[in-house]
Motif scaffolding. Structure first.
Motif, PDB file in Angstrom:
ATOM      1  N   ALA A   1       3.051   2.870   8.242  1.00 17.26           N
ATOM      2  CA  ALA A   1       2.804   2.539   6.837  1.00 17.26           C
ATOM      3  C   ALA A   1       4.081   2.867   6.071  1.00 17.26           C
ATOM      4  N   ALA A   2       5.045   1.971   6.144  1.00 18.27           N
ATOM      5  CA  ALA A   2       6.384   2.235   5.622  1.00 18.27           C
ATOM      6  C   ALA A   2       6.423   2.328   4.109  1.00 18.27           C
TER       7      ALA A   2
ATOM      8  N   ALA B   1      -6.618   6.809  12.275  1.00 20.84           N
ATOM      9  CA  ALA B   1      -5.632   5.726  12.401  1.00 20.84           C
ATOM     10  C   ALA B   1      -4.700   5.711  11.198  1.00 20.84           C
ATOM     11  N   THR B   2      -5.237   5.976  10.015  1.00 21.19           N
ATOM     12  CA  THR B   2      -4.425   5.992   8.800  1.00 21.19           C
ATOM     13  C   THR B   2      -3.426   7.147   8.841  1.00 21.19           C
TER      14      THR B   2
ATOM     15  N   LEU C   1       3.896   7.741  11.101  1.00 16.95           N
ATOM     16  CA  LEU C   1       4.890   6.832  11.659  1.00 16.95           C
ATOM     17  C   LEU C   1       5.792   6.253  10.572  1.00 16.95           C
ATOM     18  N   GLY C   2       5.225   6.077   9.389  1.00 16.97           N
ATOM     19  CA  GLY C   2       5.987   5.514   8.272  1.00 16.97           C
ATOM     20  C   GLY C   2       6.829   6.528   7.522  1.00 16.97           C
TER      21      GLY C   2
ATOM     22  N   GLU D   1      -6.227  -0.296   1.082  1.00 13.71           N
ATOM     23  CA  GLU D   1      -5.224  -0.421   0.020  1.00 13.71           C
ATOM     24  C   GLU D   1      -3.819  -0.235   0.590  1.00 13.71           C
ATOM     25  N   ILE D   2      -3.653   0.783   1.435  1.00 12.75           N
ATOM     26  CA  ILE D   2      -2.345   0.991   2.063  1.00 12.75           C
ATOM     27  C   ILE D   2      -1.970  -0.223   2.911  1.00 12.75           C
ATOM     28  N   PHE D   3      -2.950  -0.720   3.662  1.00 13.90           N
ATOM     29  CA  PHE D   3      -2.699  -1.888   4.503  1.00 13.90           C
ATOM     30  C   PHE D   3      -2.284  -3.087   3.649  1.00 13.90           C
TER      31      PHE D   3
END
Length: 473
Positions: A4-5, A23-24, A30-31, A101-103
């Motif tokens: 989630a960059a 998962a979030t 990772l972002g 929302e993040i997606f």
């Protein structure tokens, strides 16, 4: 899983450690975000900690140091009262959002396209049907959200990739920037009022599907209930192309299938026409509405009517939702195990004639009395489970019926009678109008048992996809 960059360098609390929550957390890490995960369930916290996820007690954490709270959609946001994390977030002045929302922000940054579907009923089938049509048309498609995979378990957003997302009202509540290229609202009836307070609040959340749309976007809105009709009127002000959908009446401008024939009309002129009546997975007015929505979405994305019609004809339906699973000669077998009450079973009983009806289980209040006007569509009934005697009393002499006890016996008896009677268009229909818990842990297992029993019949030809059949036998 992908990063989630858009949250790189931000500090985020994630409350709720079920599948979408974990998962979030991984996507945010990772972002490049700093993440604090927590849950009210001690076992969930320990499981996440054992998996190496970053766990911090949000009770002790100063929310003023955070940029956002990511809340599980299953956690109360407004009613019956806001969750304690929501109150802390509001006091600190940080945004409260969900994984969807993040997606959506990731998708926008990548140039991906979003088709979003909501409504009280029909959204899962509509979502699956749109995904099927777009895949048939050769588009790069992912389907998820409230159906199937959590959004961060889908493929990473890429330019031009289409994400078909089912969104619940709980998810929309946590999407302040929701702005789909194609937004869909199927219908509204009272639901989840314990979480929204009243029908007005529930409708207002659903209306946000269209609120941020603009010129170039498409808004597909059912108008067969007053709530949605009013929302469609307000959506015009956004500048989006508002397509009204009705399966109750003919309309001069919009998409209609009041007689089972889908017609796309602009200012009274028919632009396209698709006959839905012979499509096995799209029986009944509720499925005609699903088809209208799917047509509107695919058309907005540039798919032609001929391709849409061919895709709809090959749609297998969703498991346990009026899904035709097999044939023995001219006799069809339909799995509607999800019909756990009379209201749900009504849709199936009104969609067929010459029905060999398998019903029973643990009855809801009122039993099958509300279905009495549709008894004329039933040739014979086969009763199972705890409700068998009560259903027999309701049916009385109106329908020939047999107390079979088990689903397997009911399937065998129904086929034998249907073959003996030789009626045209005969359908062996599992639409129990009951919960399953007397004999099965849930409606899915009950539906799977029906599929297996049917698959063992002599002369059967299974019509569901091969992989689905293999998973059930």
């Amino acid at each position: 899983m992908f990063p989630a960059a858009t949250f790189k360098g931000k500090k985020v609390a994630v409350f709720g450690l079920a599948r979408s929550g974990t998962a979030t957390i991984e996507a945010l890490q990772l972002g490049g975000a700093t993440v604090h995960g927590w849950d009210d369930s001690a076992p969930a916290v320990e499981k996440a900690r054992a998996a190496g996820l970053p766990i911090s007690s949000l009770h002790q954490l100063d929310f003023a140091t955070l940029d956002a709270l990511v809340l599980s959609p299953g956690v109360p946001f407004t009613h019956p009262e806001p969750h304690w994390t929501v109150l802390k977030a509001r006091h600190a002045g940080i945004e409260v959002i969900g994984d969807t929302e993040i997606f959506a922000r990731e998708a926008a940054a990548a140039g991906a396209r979003i088709v979003a579907i909501t409504g009280t009923n029909g959204k899962s089938t509509t979502t699956a049907l749109i995904g099927h049509v777009l895949q048939h048309a050769g588009l790069d498609v992912e389907v998820g959200g409230n159906i199937g995979k959590a959004v961060f378990l889908l493929r990473q957003p890429a330019k031009g990739r289409v994400y078909v997302l089912e969104l619940s009202s709980f998810q929309i509540d946590l999407m302040p920037r929701l702005d789909p290229e194609v937004g869909i609202l199927t219908n509204l009836t009272p639901d989840h009022l314990d979480r929204h307070g009243n029908m007005e609040n529930y409708a207002a959340v659903k209306a946000r599907m269209f609120a941020r749309q603009h010129k170039g976007d498409t808004a597909l809105c059912g108008i067969d209930d007053d709530w949605c009709a009013a929302i469609a009127e307000k959506a015009v002000a956004t500048g989006a192309d508002v397509r009204r959908v009705s399966v109750v009446k003919d309309i001069a401008d919009g998409i209609t299938a009041h007689d089972g024939v889908l017609r796309d009309k602009r200012a009274g002129v028919v632009k396209a026409e698709i006959d839905l009546r012979a499509m096995p997975a799209l029986k009944g007015r509720h499925n005609w509405q699903n088809a209208c929505m799917a047509y509107g979405a695919a058309s907005a994305l540039g798919v032609d009517a001929k391709t849409i019609a061919a895709a709809m004809a090959s749609f297998p339906g969703l498991a346990h939702r009026m899904q035709q699973i097999a044939r023995v000669g001219a006799i069809a077998f339909v799995n509607d195990s999800k019909a756990t009450n009379a209201d749900a079973a009504e849709k199936a009983l009104s969609s067929f004639t010459n029905i060999y009806w398998i019903a029973g289980g643990i009855a809801k209040s009122g039993g099958i009395e509300p279905l009495r006007p549709l008894f004329g569509n039933v040739t014979r009934a086969y009763l199972i489970g705890q409700a068998a005697q009560d259903f027999a009393a309701t049916i009385g002499s109106v329908i020939p019926h047999l107390d079979c006890g088990t689903l397997e016996k009911a399937v065998t008896a129904a086929l034998a009678d249907a073959q003996k009677d030789g009626k045209p268009g005969a359908v062996v229909l599992l639409s129990p109008a009951c919960a399953s818990f007397d004999q099965y842990p849930n409606f899915e297992v009950r539906g799977d048992a029906f599929v297996k029993a049917v698959s063992l019949l002599p002369g059967v030809e299974m019509t569901i996809p091969g992989d689905a059949h293999a998973a059930r036998t």
